[in-house]
Design an enzyme around this catalytic site. Structure first.
Site, mmCIF file in Angstrom:
data_model
loop_
_atom_site.group_PDB
_atom_site.id
_atom_site.type_symbol
_atom_site.label_atom_id
_atom_site.label_comp_id
_atom_site.label_asym_id
_atom_site.label_seq_id
_atom_site.Cartn_x
_atom_site.Cartn_y
_atom_site.Cartn_z
ATOM 1 N N VAL A 69 0.806 -1.234 0.000
ATOM 2 C CA VAL A 69 0.000 0.000 0.000
ATOM 3 C C VAL A 69 0.834 1.276 0.000
ATOM 4 O O VAL A 69 0.324 2.355 -0.296
ATOM 5 C CB VAL A 69 -1.013 0.030 1.174
ATOM 6 C CG1 VAL A 69 -2.046 -1.059 1.025
ATOM 7 C CG2 VAL A 69 -0.299 -0.034 2.525
ATOM 8 N N ASN A 94 -7.535 -1.429 4.786
ATOM 9 C CA ASN A 94 -7.399 -2.180 6.035
ATOM 10 C C ASN A 94 -5.946 -2.416 6.443
ATOM 11 O O ASN A 94 -5.650 -2.549 7.622
ATOM 12 C CB ASN A 94 -8.121 -3.530 5.869
ATOM 13 C CG ASN A 94 -7.729 -4.519 6.955
ATOM 14 O OD1 ASN A 94 -8.157 -4.410 8.106
ATOM 15 N ND2 ASN A 94 -6.874 -5.485 6.606
ATOM 16 N N TYR A 141 2.047 4.806 15.813
ATOM 17 C CA TYR A 141 0.813 4.174 15.325
ATOM 18 C C TYR A 141 -0.378 5.108 15.572
ATOM 19 O O TYR A 141 -1.184 5.364 14.669
ATOM 20 C CB TYR A 141 0.641 2.842 16.060
ATOM 21 C CG TYR A 141 -0.570 2.031 15.713
ATOM 22 C CD1 TYR A 141 -0.582 1.198 14.596
ATOM 23 C CD2 TYR A 141 -1.705 2.046 16.529
ATOM 24 C CE1 TYR A 141 -1.691 0.410 14.303
ATOM 25 C CE2 TYR A 141 -2.804 1.266 16.241
ATOM 26 C CZ TYR A 141 -2.795 0.444 15.129
ATOM 27 O OH TYR A 141 -3.895 -0.337 14.841
ATOM 28 N N THR A 189 -6.433 -10.568 16.526
ATOM 29 C CA THR A 189 -5.731 -10.946 15.292
ATOM 30 C C THR A 189 -4.250 -11.037 15.633
ATOM 31 O O THR A 189 -3.855 -10.767 16.774
ATOM 32 C CB THR A 189 -5.913 -9.874 14.199
ATOM 33 O OG1 THR A 189 -5.235 -8.683 14.651
ATOM 34 C CG2 THR A 189 -7.373 -9.575 13.923
HETATM 35 P P1 NAD Z 1 -2.889 -8.235 10.983
HETATM 36 O O1 NAD Z 1 -1.477 -7.914 11.320
HETATM 37 O O2 NAD Z 1 -3.375 -9.621 11.168
HETATM 38 O O3 NAD Z 1 -3.242 -7.807 9.487
HETATM 39 C C1 NAD Z 1 -2.617 -6.750 8.806
HETATM 40 C C2 NAD Z 1 -2.546 -7.096 7.340
HETATM 41 O O4 NAD Z 1 -1.960 -5.976 6.645
HETATM 42 C C3 NAD Z 1 -1.650 -8.321 7.061
HETATM 43 O O5 NAD Z 1 -2.288 -9.199 6.180
HETATM 44 C C4 NAD Z 1 -0.397 -7.698 6.453
HETATM 45 O O6 NAD Z 1 0.303 -8.545 5.569
HETATM 46 C C5 NAD Z 1 -0.998 -6.487 5.742
HETATM 47 N N1 NAD Z 1 0.021 -5.489 5.428
HETATM 48 C C6 NAD Z 1 1.017 -5.015 6.220
HETATM 49 N N2 NAD Z 1 1.773 -4.138 5.545
HETATM 50 C C7 NAD Z 1 1.239 -4.048 4.302
HETATM 51 C C8 NAD Z 1 1.584 -3.309 3.138
HETATM 52 N N3 NAD Z 1 2.635 -2.469 3.113
HETATM 53 N N4 NAD Z 1 0.810 -3.446 2.038
HETATM 54 C C9 NAD Z 1 -0.245 -4.297 2.048
HETATM 55 N N5 NAD Z 1 -0.605 -5.036 3.099
HETATM 56 C C10 NAD Z 1 0.134 -4.912 4.223
HETATM 57 O O7 NAD Z 1 -3.747 -7.235 11.899
HETATM 58 P P2 NAD Z 1 -5.295 -6.788 11.835
HETATM 59 O O8 NAD Z 1 -5.766 -6.610 13.216
HETATM 60 O O9 NAD Z 1 -6.092 -7.635 10.933
HETATM 61 O O10 NAD Z 1 -5.122 -5.317 11.216
HETATM 62 C C11 NAD Z 1 -6.020 -4.781 10.269
HETATM 63 C C12 NAD Z 1 -6.176 -3.295 10.500
HETATM 64 O O11 NAD Z 1 -6.846 -3.062 11.746
HETATM 65 C C13 NAD Z 1 -4.859 -2.518 10.590
HETATM 66 O O12 NAD Z 1 -4.995 -1.272 9.925
HETATM 67 C C14 NAD Z 1 -4.693 -2.282 12.076
HETATM 68 O O13 NAD Z 1 -3.891 -1.158 12.354
HETATM 69 C C15 NAD Z 1 -6.137 -2.093 12.488
HETATM 70 N N6 NAD Z 1 -6.426 -2.290 13.910
HETATM 71 C C16 NAD Z 1 -6.126 -3.461 14.527
HETATM 72 C C17 NAD Z 1 -6.429 -3.622 15.869
HETATM 73 C C18 NAD Z 1 -6.149 -4.896 16.620
HETATM 74 O O14 NAD Z 1 -6.208 -4.896 17.861
HETATM 75 N N7 NAD Z 1 -5.871 -5.996 15.956
HETATM 76 C C19 NAD Z 1 -7.051 -2.562 16.576
HETATM 77 C C20 NAD Z 1 -7.328 -1.382 15.900
HETATM 78 C C21 NAD Z 1 -7.028 -1.242 14.560
#
Ligand code: NAD
Length: 258
Positions: A59, A85, A150, A185
Site C-alpha cells: 500500500v 485495512n 501508530y 488478530t
Molecule cells: P494483521 O497484522 O493480522 O493484518 C494486517 C494485514 O496488513 C496483514 O495481512 C499484512 O500482511 C498487511 N500489510 C502489512 N503491511 C502491508 C503493506 N505495506 N501493504 C499491504 N498489506 C500490508 O492485523 P489486523 O488486526 O487484521 O489489522 C487490520 C487493520 O486493523 C490494521 O490497519 C490495524 O492497524 C487495524 N487495527 C487493529 C487492531 C487490533 O487490535 N488488531 C485494533 C485497531 C485497529
C-alpha cells in the site's frame, strides 16, 4: 439477495486478520472481491478458496495501486468499493522511536490510506459512485502510551476520512472510518503467527486482560469488525459519510470508579 450484489471491492491487507474476514463476508454478501496484500501465498490461497481475485499490493507503493485498480477492472469490469485495512504496529516510546521506524509506520498506515483514496477514488467515481472504508483505531481518537507512531497515523486517517468525504461526495462516494479497540488478530495476539504457540490459550489470556479493561469484558473478534465494514459499504449506511465508528466493547465510554 446479498447486501453487496453487483459491487466490486478491493480489500487491502486481506490475507489474514480483519481484512480476511472482510473479504469472506463481502463475498458471502455477493460482492466481487480483490484480495490485496504483500503476503502473496496466504492471499492467493484465500482468494482461491472464496472465489476472489488476488493482487500483490504494497500500500505504500503508488505503482502497485495502479496495478490493483487495473487488475480489478480487468477481472470484474469496474471497481466501486475500497476497504483500506492494511496496517502495521510498532511499540516504542516517542523519545526512543528512530525516525526510520516512524516513517515506516507512516508509509504503510497513513500514506497507504492516502494512496488508496487517491488512486481508487477516481475509479469509483467513473463507476458512478461507491464507498471507501478506512481502518483507523481506538488510538485514532485517544492516546495510548507506547504506540505513539501508530496513534499518530491513526489520528491522521480520521483527517483523511473527513476531507475525502467532503471532496468525493459530489461524485457519489461515501468515506467513513472504523476505530477498532483490541481485536484478536496477529496484531494483538502474535501467538497466531507462531505454529509452536498456543494461540487459543493466548486468546483466553487476552479475554482475561480485557475483562478488566473493557466494559463488554473481552477482546473483539475480526468477524465483528467485518460486519461494521459491511454496514459502511452497503446501502444500510446510505446517508452516512465522513464519520469515525468506534467498535471497542465500550473501552472509550469512560472509566468506572466502583
Ligand atoms: P494483521 O497484522 O493480522 O493484518 C494486517 C494485514 O496488513 C496483514 O495481512 C499484512 O500482511 C498487511 N500489510 C502489512 N503491511 C502491508 C503493506 N505495506 N501493504 C499491504 N498489506 C500490508 O492485523 P489486523 O488486526 O487484521 O489489522 C487490520 C487493520 O486493523 C490494521 O490497519 C490495524 O492497524 C487495524 N487495527 C487493529 C487492531 C487490533 O487490535 N488488531 C485494533 C485497531 C485497529
Amino acid at each position: 439477495m446479498g447486501k453487496l450484489d453487483g459491487r466490486v471491492v478491493i480489500v487491502t491487507g486481506a490475507a489474514r486478520g480483519q481484512g480476511e474476514q472482510e473479504a469472506r463476508l463481502f463475498r458471502a454478501e455477493g460482492a466481487a472481491v480483490v484480495v490485496a496484500d504483500v503476503l502473496d501465498d496466504q492471499g492467493e490461497a484465500l482468494a482461491k478458496e472464496i472465489g476472489a481475485a488476488y493482487v500483490h499490493l504494497d500500500v505504500g507503493e503508488e505503482a502497485d495501486w495502479h496495478s490493483a485498480v487495473g487488475a480489478a477492472k480487468s477481472a470484474y469490469g469496474h471497481v466501486d468499493g475500497l476497504v483500506n485495512n492494511a496496517g502495521i504496529l510498532r511499540f516504542n516510546s516517542l523519545v526512543d522511536t528512530p525516525l526510520d521506524e516512524f516513517m515506516q509506520v507512516v508509509r504503510v498506515n497513513q500514506a497507504g490510506c492516502f494512496l488508496g483514496i487517491k488512486t481508487v477514488g477516481p475509479a469509483i467515481a467513473s463507476a458512478g459512485g461507491g464507498t471507501i472504508v478506512n481502518t483507523a483505531s481506538y488510538t485514532g481518537v485517544t492516546g495510548m502510551a507506547g504506540v505513539g507512531t501508530y496513534a499518530a497515523t491513526k489520528h491522521a486517517i480520521l483527517g483523511l476520512t473527513r476531507v475525502a468525504a467532503l471532496e468525493l461526495a459530489p461524485q457519489g462516494i461515501r468515506v467513513n472510518a472504523m476505530c477498532p479497540g483490541a481485536i484478536d488478530t496477529a496484531m494483538s495476539n502474535p501467538a497466531q503467527l507462531d505454529p509452536a504457540a498456543d494461540a487459543e490459550r493466548m486468546s483466553q489470556a487476552l479475554d482475561e486482560l480485557y475483562r478488566k479493561l473493557v466494559p463488554l469484558g473481552r477482546i473483539g473478534r475480526p468477524e465483528e469488525v467485518a460486519r461494521l465494514a459491511l454496514f459502511l459499504t452497503c446501502e444500510d449506511s446510505s446517508y452516512i459519510t465522513g464519520q469515525p465508528f468506534v467498535i471497542d466493547g465500550g473501552w472509550l465510554a469512560g472509566v468506572s470508579v466502583i
